[in-house]
Design a protein around this motif. Structure first.
Motif, PDB file in Angstrom:
ATOM      1  N   ILE A  38      38.827  28.194  43.642  1.00  0.00           N
ATOM      2  CA  ILE A  38      38.514  29.286  42.717  1.00  0.00           C
ATOM      3  C   ILE A  38      39.552  30.392  42.833  1.00  0.00           C
ATOM      4  CG2 ILE A  38      36.879  31.157  42.240  1.00  0.00           C
ATOM      5  CD1 ILE A  38      34.616  29.260  42.883  1.00  0.00           C
ATOM      6  N   VAL A  39      39.799  30.854  44.049  1.00  0.00           N
ATOM      7  CA  VAL A  39      40.740  31.961  44.247  1.00  0.00           C
ATOM      8  C   VAL A  39      42.178  31.505  44.050  1.00  0.00           C
ATOM      9  CG1 VAL A  39      41.645  33.606  45.946  1.00  0.00           C
ATOM     10  CG2 VAL A  39      39.172  33.240  45.744  1.00  0.00           C
ATOM     11  N   GLN A  40      42.489  30.295  44.494  1.00  0.00           N
ATOM     12  CA  GLN A  40      43.858  29.798  44.420  1.00  0.00           C
ATOM     13  C   GLN A  40      44.310  29.523  42.988  1.00  0.00           C
ATOM     14  OE1 GLN A  40      46.317  28.710  46.903  1.00  0.00           O
ATOM     15  NE2 GLN A  40      45.198  30.066  48.293  1.00  0.00           N
ATOM     16  N   LYS A  41      43.406  28.962  42.161  1.00  0.00           N
ATOM     17  CA  LYS A  41      43.861  28.431  40.872  1.00  0.00           C
ATOM     18  C   LYS A  41      43.037  28.836  39.656  1.00  0.00           C
ATOM     19  CE  LYS A  41      43.491  24.196  42.305  1.00  0.00           C
ATOM     20  NZ  LYS A  41      43.530  22.705  42.378  1.00  0.00           N
ATOM     21  N   GLU A  42      41.808  29.337  39.839  1.00  0.00           N
ATOM     22  CA  GLU A  42      40.883  29.376  38.717  1.00  0.00           C
ATOM     23  C   GLU A  42      40.488  30.757  38.226  1.00  0.00           C
ATOM     24  OE1 GLU A  42      37.599  27.030  40.041  1.00  0.00           O
ATOM     25  OE2 GLU A  42      38.749  25.161  40.154  1.00  0.00           O
ATOM     26  N   MET A  43      40.821  31.819  38.952  1.00  0.00           N
ATOM     27  CA  MET A  43      40.321  33.129  38.556  1.00  0.00           C
ATOM     28  C   MET A  43      41.135  33.731  37.405  1.00  0.00           C
ATOM     29  SD  MET A  43      38.851  35.083  41.919  1.00  0.00           S
ATOM     30  CE  MET A  43      40.401  35.828  42.371  1.00  0.00           C
ATOM     31  N   TYR A  44      40.431  34.415  36.513  1.00  0.00           N
ATOM     32  CA  TYR A  44      41.068  35.201  35.460  1.00  0.00           C
ATOM     33  C   TYR A  44      41.233  36.625  35.996  1.00  0.00           C
ATOM     34  CZ  TYR A  44      40.475  31.637  31.839  1.00  0.00           C
ATOM     35  OH  TYR A  44      40.561  30.496  31.068  1.00  0.00           O
ATOM     36  N   SER A  45      42.417  36.935  36.484  1.00  0.00           N
ATOM     37  CA  SER A  45      42.677  38.241  37.095  1.00  0.00           C
ATOM     38  C   SER A  45      43.776  38.964  36.326  1.00  0.00           C
ATOM     39  CB  SER A  45      43.100  38.071  38.559  1.00  0.00           C
ATOM     40  OG  SER A  45      42.079  37.427  39.314  1.00  0.00           O
ATOM     41  N   PHE A  46      43.687  40.290  36.299  1.00  0.00           N
ATOM     42  CA  PHE A  46      44.683  41.092  35.596  1.00  0.00           C
ATOM     43  C   PHE A  46      44.633  42.522  36.132  1.00  0.00           C
ATOM     44  CE2 PHE A  46      40.674  41.221  33.358  1.00  0.00           C
ATOM     45  CZ  PHE A  46      40.496  42.565  33.036  1.00  0.00           C
ATOM     46  N   ASP A  47      45.722  43.248  35.932  1.00  0.00           N
ATOM     47  CA  ASP A  47      45.753  44.670  36.267  1.00  0.00           C
ATOM     48  C   ASP A  47      45.322  45.466  35.041  1.00  0.00           C
ATOM     49  OD1 ASP A  47      46.670  44.115  38.786  1.00  0.00           O
ATOM     50  OD2 ASP A  47      48.779  44.503  38.332  1.00  0.00           O
ATOM     51  N   ASP A  48      44.355  46.369  35.230  1.00  0.00           N
ATOM     52  CA  ASP A  48      43.918  47.177  34.096  1.00  0.00           C
ATOM     53  C   ASP A  48      44.898  48.335  33.872  1.00  0.00           C
ATOM     54  OD1 ASP A  48      43.327  49.135  35.968  1.00  0.00           O
ATOM     55  OD2 ASP A  48      41.157  48.892  35.825  1.00  0.00           O
ATOM     56  N   HIS A  49      44.604  49.205  32.901  1.00  0.00           N
ATOM     57  CA  HIS A  49      45.531  50.284  32.553  1.00  0.00           C
ATOM     58  C   HIS A  49      45.679  51.301  33.679  1.00  0.00           C
ATOM     59  CE1 HIS A  49      46.114  48.842  28.519  1.00  0.00           C
ATOM     60  NE2 HIS A  49      44.814  48.865  28.264  1.00  0.00           N
ATOM     61  N   GLY A  50      44.751  51.282  34.631  1.00  0.00           N
ATOM     62  CA  GLY A  50      44.853  52.184  35.777  1.00  0.00           C
ATOM     63  C   GLY A  50      45.575  51.564  36.956  1.00  0.00           C
ATOM     64  N   GLY A  51      45.997  50.306  36.789  1.00  0.00           N
ATOM     65  CA  GLY A  51      46.724  49.635  37.858  1.00  0.00           C
ATOM     66  C   GLY A  51      45.835  48.915  38.858  1.00  0.00           C
ATOM     67  N   ASP A  52      44.519  48.876  38.612  1.00  0.00           N
ATOM     68  CA  ASP A  52      43.600  48.177  39.523  1.00  0.00           C
ATOM     69  C   ASP A  52      43.541  46.698  39.166  1.00  0.00           C
ATOM     70  OD1 ASP A  52      42.830  50.537  40.898  1.00  0.00           O
ATOM     71  OD2 ASP A  52      41.445  51.030  39.260  1.00  0.00           O
ATOM     72  N   SER A  53      43.490  45.849  40.179  1.00  0.00           N
ATOM     73  CA  SER A  53      43.374  44.405  39.951  1.00  0.00           C
ATOM     74  C   SER A  53      41.915  44.051  39.702  1.00  0.00           C
ATOM     75  CB  SER A  53      43.903  43.628  41.160  1.00  0.00           C
ATOM     76  OG  SER A  53      43.823  42.229  40.918  1.00  0.00           O
ATOM     77  N   ILE A  54      41.662  43.468  38.538  1.00  0.00           N
ATOM     78  CA  ILE A  54      40.313  43.169  38.077  1.00  0.00           C
ATOM     79  C   ILE A  54      40.204  41.667  37.828  1.00  0.00           C
ATOM     80  CG2 ILE A  54      38.682  43.501  36.159  1.00  0.00           C
ATOM     81  CD1 ILE A  54      38.971  45.952  37.969  1.00  0.00           C
ATOM     82  N   THR A  55      39.030  41.089  38.094  1.00  0.00           N
ATOM     83  CA  THR A  55      38.809  39.658  37.866  1.00  0.00           C
ATOM     84  C   THR A  55      37.512  39.442  37.098  1.00  0.00           C
ATOM     85  OG1 THR A  55      40.032  38.938  39.826  1.00  0.00           O
ATOM     86  CG2 THR A  55      38.364  37.428  38.990  1.00  0.00           C
ATOM     87  N   LEU A  56      37.579  38.616  36.050  1.00  0.00           N
ATOM     88  CA  LEU A  56      36.349  38.198  35.380  1.00  0.00           C
ATOM     89  C   LEU A  56      35.538  37.364  36.364  1.00  0.00           C
ATOM     90  CD1 LEU A  56      37.680  37.097  31.862  1.00  0.00           C
ATOM     91  CD2 LEU A  56      36.713  39.303  32.536  1.00  0.00           C
ATOM     92  N   ARG A  57      34.264  37.618  36.426  1.00  0.00           N
ATOM     93  CA  ARG A  57      33.376  37.016  37.420  1.00  0.00           C
ATOM     94  C   ARG A  57      33.446  35.483  37.405  1.00  0.00           C
ATOM     95  NH1 ARG A  57      28.170  39.260  35.718  1.00  0.00           N
ATOM     96  NH2 ARG A  57      28.601  37.902  33.960  1.00  0.00           N
ATOM     97  N   PRO A  58      33.932  34.818  38.479  1.00  0.00           N
ATOM     98  CA  PRO A  58      33.960  33.356  38.515  1.00  0.00           C
ATOM     99  C   PRO A  58      32.677  32.733  39.060  1.00  0.00           C
ATOM    100  CG  PRO A  58      35.136  34.205  40.409  1.00  0.00           C
ATOM    101  CD  PRO A  58      34.657  35.408  39.628  1.00  0.00           C
ATOM    102  N   GLU A  59      31.863  33.527  39.766  1.00  0.00           N
ATOM    103  CA  GLU A  59      30.583  33.058  40.308  1.00  0.00           C
ATOM    104  C   GLU A  59      29.711  34.283  40.551  1.00  0.00           C
ATOM    105  OE1 GLU A  59      29.438  33.006  43.961  1.00  0.00           O
ATOM    106  OE2 GLU A  59      30.704  34.771  44.049  1.00  0.00           O
ATOM    107  N   GLY A  60      28.410  34.055  40.760  1.00  0.00           N
ATOM    108  CA  GLY A  60      27.482  35.171  40.750  1.00  0.00           C
ATOM    109  C   GLY A  60      27.114  35.772  42.085  1.00  0.00           C
ATOM    110  N   THR A  61      27.215  35.006  43.173  1.00  0.00           N
ATOM    111  CA  THR A  61      26.663  35.454  44.451  1.00  0.00           C
ATOM    112  C   THR A  61      27.388  36.668  45.015  1.00  0.00           C
ATOM    113  OG1 THR A  61      25.905  33.211  44.965  1.00  0.00           O
ATOM    114  CG2 THR A  61      26.127  34.738  46.803  1.00  0.00           C
TER     115      THR A  61
END
Length: 392
Positions: free
Chosen positions: A60-83
């Protein structure tokens, strides 16, 4: 230019909704029967939450996450799992101050960059349940029972439980050492992808779906042979509780599968998966386990916890495969057909009927025959024809 939905996503159309409504209503009903309250967390979180919670070496972390830097420069990820999100919410909102354990469920979209195939998509929806604050085998049995009842109440048959115990970190060190020695000895027979897994995290090799690797795991060390003391007592008690479930659920069955490790680093002790009997490929319907270290890893107090997640798309695929009957959408109570110049009167009457709680729609103003055909297509219970004579 013709726009299309992104690869690995789907449009859930009105004609698809009966299956989705059936799953959502069943999930909510069963969760509430077991005393769970609903929680909704943000669709995106800080990337570090999943790196730390799910594990840097996981797929999940190595290959599957949708991550991006927002306009404030923070690294954000769309939730890949719920726990991980639920545990973050538990810590941040001080839920440890409530009577323990806390029982929570969620239904939400998850996002993973995967190769789309049947039952595996890039945006999927998940029903999940978490019990936080109790280490007893009774809550392990409870969460497993909840999963079984959910599957059965959806109308599915021929489903079985696979079960394993990963032990605690202290006991697991000896197991992992022996496991690494075993796979190192047969490393030249492993496919390249699993050779890389062996280098990063030997336990992940057991999670491989490659047929060659799966055949080699038959002779690999088994985690249940390494558990001792309180962990073994917990495991023995859980198996007794699961055997007792058969009294009320005659079709309930389980097997102990030493290859079952789950794909996330936070699991310890009990891990489990429900799947159709004789399943091959991506057919796990519901999966979870105990994750006692996770809340401590995320900065909270050490707190025992267990939970599961269940992909709704995959559950619906299995329902359709088994031809499970679900309630269809009802048509409107009344369709008003307008003849002549009575359009204003028809609109006014429709408003009055809706105000009275009666579902009502206006047929598009066409010929009488076309409007009757429309009413039939909409499965209307009643048709009201309003013409100039009725208005005047």
């Amino acid at each position: 230019m013709n726009f299309k939905r992104p690869r690995g996503t789907s449009d859930i159309l009105p004609q698809d909704q009966p299956h989705w409504s059936h799953v959502y209503s069943t999930a909510s009903k069963i969760a509430e029967q077991f005393g769970f309250g609903r929680i909704d967390t943000p669709t995106f979180e800080e990337t570090s939450l999943f790196q730390r919670g799910v594990g840097d070496e996981t797929d999940i972390v190595q290959k599957e996450m949708y991550s991006f830097d927002d306009h404030g420069g923070d690294s954000i990820t769309l939730r890949p799992e719920g726990t991980a999100s639920v545990c973050r919410a538990y810590i941040e909102n001080g839920l440890h101050n409530l009577p323990q354990p806390v029982r929570m469920f969620y239904m939400a979209p998850m996002f993973r960059y995967e190769r789309p195939q049947a039952g595996r998509v890039r945006q999927h929806h998940q029903f999940g349940c978490e019990i936080i604050g109790d280490s007893s085998p009774e809550v392990d049995a409870e969460i497993i029972e909840l999963g079984w009842k959910y599957i059965n109440d959806l109308g599915l048959k021929g489903v079985t439980l696979r079960l394993n115990n990963l032990g605690d970190p202290t006991a697991r060190s000896g197991y992992l050492s022996d496991l690494e020695k075993y796979f190192t000895g047969v490393a030249n027979q492993l496919p390249q992808i699993d050779q890389k897994r062996l280098e990063r995290a030997p336990l992940r090799v057991l999670d491989s779906k490659h047929p060659v690797t799966q055949s080699l795991t038959d002779a690999a060390p088994r985690s249940v042979d390494y558990i001792t003391g309180e962990t073994k007592e917990h495991w023995t008690s859980l198996l007794t509780l699961l055997d007792n479930l058969k009294t009320n659920y005659p079709e309930f069955s389980y097997t102990i599968d030493h290859r079952l490790v789950r794909g996330l680093d936070y699991y310890n002790r009990t891990v489990f998966e429900y799947e159709p009997i004789g399943a091959t490929g991506q057919q796990t319907l519901l999966a979870g386990g105990r994750y006692d270290p996770l809340i401590g890893i995320l900065g909270g107090q050490e707190t025992p916890a267990i939970g599961f997640g269940s992909g709704i798309e995959r559950m619906i695929l299995e329902m359709k495969k088994q031809k499970v009957t679900v309630a269809q959408l009802k048509g409107p109570k009344i369709i008003i057909i307008t003849v002549g110049d009575s359009g204003k009167a028809s609109a006014s009457l429709a408003t009055e009927l809706r105000t009275a709680g009666i579902s009502t729609i206006l047929a598009p103003k066409r010929s009488l025959k076309a409007q009757m055909r429309y009413a039939n297509n909409q499965a209307a219970e009643n048709v009201l024809i309003l013409g100039d004579r009725e208005v005047n």
